[in-house]
Write a protein that holds these residues in place. Structure first.
Motif, PDB file in Angstrom:
ATOM      1  N   TYR A  75      -9.167   4.105   0.655  1.00  0.00           N
ATOM      2  CA  TYR A  75      -8.821   5.252   1.481  1.00  0.00           C
ATOM      3  C   TYR A  75      -9.303   5.097   2.920  1.00  0.00           C
ATOM      4  CZ  TYR A  75      -8.208   6.866  -3.287  1.00  0.00           C
ATOM      5  OH  TYR A  75      -7.821   6.966  -4.603  1.00  0.00           O
ATOM      6  N   GLU A 104      -9.093   0.434   8.489  1.00  0.00           N
ATOM      7  CA  GLU A 104      -7.814   0.222   7.837  1.00  0.00           C
ATOM      8  C   GLU A 104      -8.012   0.047   6.331  1.00  0.00           C
ATOM      9  OE1 GLU A 104      -4.510   0.033   8.989  1.00  0.00           O
ATOM     10  OE2 GLU A 104      -5.446   1.029  10.695  1.00  0.00           O
ATOM     11  N   GLY A 149      -2.980   6.313  -1.925  1.00  0.00           N
ATOM     12  CA  GLY A 149      -4.035   5.346  -1.650  1.00  0.00           C
ATOM     13  C   GLY A 149      -4.024   4.174  -2.604  1.00  0.00           C
ATOM     14  N   TYR A 188       0.839  -1.200   0.000  1.00  0.00           N
ATOM     15  CA  TYR A 188       0.000   0.000   0.000  1.00  0.00           C
ATOM     16  C   TYR A 188       0.871   1.246   0.000  1.00  0.00           C
ATOM     17  CZ  TYR A 188      -3.810   3.155   1.417  1.00  0.00           C
ATOM     18  OH  TYR A 188      -4.747   4.158   1.480  1.00  0.00           O
ATOM     19  N   ASP A 189       0.552   2.185  -0.892  1.00  0.00           N
ATOM     20  CA  ASP A 189       1.187   3.499  -0.909  1.00  0.00           C
ATOM     21  C   ASP A 189       0.216   4.490  -0.296  1.00  0.00           C
ATOM     22  OD1 ASP A 189       3.076   5.578  -1.621  1.00  0.00           O
ATOM     23  OD2 ASP A 189       1.647   6.139  -3.170  1.00  0.00           O
ATOM     24  N   GLU A 190       0.518   4.936   0.911  1.00  0.00           N
ATOM     25  CA  GLU A 190      -0.421   5.779   1.645  1.00  0.00           C
ATOM     26  C   GLU A 190      -0.668   7.105   0.940  1.00  0.00           C
ATOM     27  OE1 GLU A 190      -1.080   7.585   6.166  1.00  0.00           O
ATOM     28  OE2 GLU A 190       0.677   6.355   5.688  1.00  0.00           O
ATOM     29  N   LYS A 191       0.359   7.684   0.336  1.00  0.00           N
ATOM     30  CA  LYS A 191       0.197   9.006  -0.274  1.00  0.00           C
ATOM     31  C   LYS A 191      -0.870   8.999  -1.355  1.00  0.00           C
ATOM     32  CE  LYS A 191       2.518  12.698  -2.792  1.00  0.00           C
ATOM     33  NZ  LYS A 191       3.784  13.262  -3.301  1.00  0.00           N
TER      34      LYS A 191
END
Length: 298
Positions: free
Chosen positions: A211, A217, A20, A15-18
């Motif tokens: 998101y 989560e 989503g 997962y890339d948080e920036k």
């Protein structure tokens, strides 16, 4: 990195948080053959600088599991992140691929960006997949499904008991992705989704974005049966007219993705930055006043 054990494959999700975004490595445990799907190239828009932190984490996993990666695959030209496909393909000695309709996306954005000399013929990838094409990841059969609507070039990789749908669907509590980008169409998206929901009920549908709705989560997978029972946009019993009205009302309120005007000029190039000038300098081209803010936003 999370590991999802399927009856016929191992799916690793990152997962890339920036942005989503979920990125995947799908492998056949019997042969250790693998493919990477929708990898992210990091981008700092304030500095206009790229980095490879996400892609390097994928490489670490691949090396640790001793996987043999033959393919680096994109489902469509992404509007919210850069593709790391060429970086990974170079590191892994793998081939890159995307759906054949990418040439129409290239032609569309070539005009938007004013790229008169840009070759909009798909040569930036090693293979362009057509609807119904098939290939193998070791013993794992993969079938390509044309899934337009979010973009006119979107495809799904149906790999055994899993399918990688990216922006065609979201998690059931979030519904589906927008259809208002150039070349998008809510009617097409509805029919693409119904095609996915005709897969066997226990098929795991791996999405491209989440998101963390209402503070949960971020999650990346639900079965066809779960979507048909509870997806807020396309569960069984909701027809095309309801879906299109819901989708278009929602889309009218959405701003453009933060990185879209950067990302498309990279992703129509297969994940490569624009060509440098004679002095080796690379520049992005941003069209002014081509897009309007959503209704009610000044």
């Amino acid at each position: 990195m999370k590991i999802h054990e399927r009856p016929d494959a191992v799916v690793a999700s990152l997962y890339d948080e920036k942005t989503g975004s979920f990125q995947y490595v799908v492998s056949d445990p019997a042969t250790r053959a693998a493919a990477v799907i929708d990898p992210v190239l990091d981008f700092d828009e304030k500095a206009a600088a790229t980095a490879t932190a996400n892609a390097d984490r994928l490489l670490d996993y691949i090396a640790g599991e001793r996987l043999d990666v033959a393919w680096v695959l994109d489902t469509h030209p992404h509007a919210d992140h850069f593709s790391a496909a060429p970086y990974l393909a170079d590191k892994l000695g793998a081939r890159t691929a995307i759906g054949e309709k990418v040439v129409e996306v290239q032609q569309l954005w070539k005009d938007i960006y004013g790229l008169e000399d840009f070759p909009a013929d798909g040569r930036q990838w090693d293979r362009l997949f057509a609807d119904g094409d098939g290939f193998q990841i070791g013993r794992l059969p993969v079938r390509v499904m044309f899934s337009p609507g979010h973009t006119l070039a979107s495809i799904t990789y149906a790999a055994g008991s899993s399918a990688f749908v990216h922006d065609t669907l979201m998690m059931p509590d979030a519904g589906s992705s927008r259809a208002d980008f150039p070349g998008g169409d809510a009617h097409q998206l509805y029919h693409s989704i119904r095609g996915l929901l005709a897969l066997p009920p226990d098929t795991a549908l791996f999405v491209g974005h989440d998101y963390g709705k209402d503070g949960r989560e971020p999650a990346c997978v639900a079965t066809v049966a779960e979507h048909r029972a509870s997806n807020i946009h396309v569960r069984d019993g909701l027809d095309e007219a309801h879906y299109v009205a819901t989708r278009e009302k929602r889309d009218a309120t959405l701003p453009l993705p933060m990185l879209m005007l950067y990302a498309l000029q990279v992703n129509i190039r297969g994940g490569r930055l624009p060509e440098p000038d004679a002095a080796g300098r690379v520049y992005f081209r941003i069209p002014a006043n081509r897009f309007e803010p959503p209704a009610g936003v000044a």
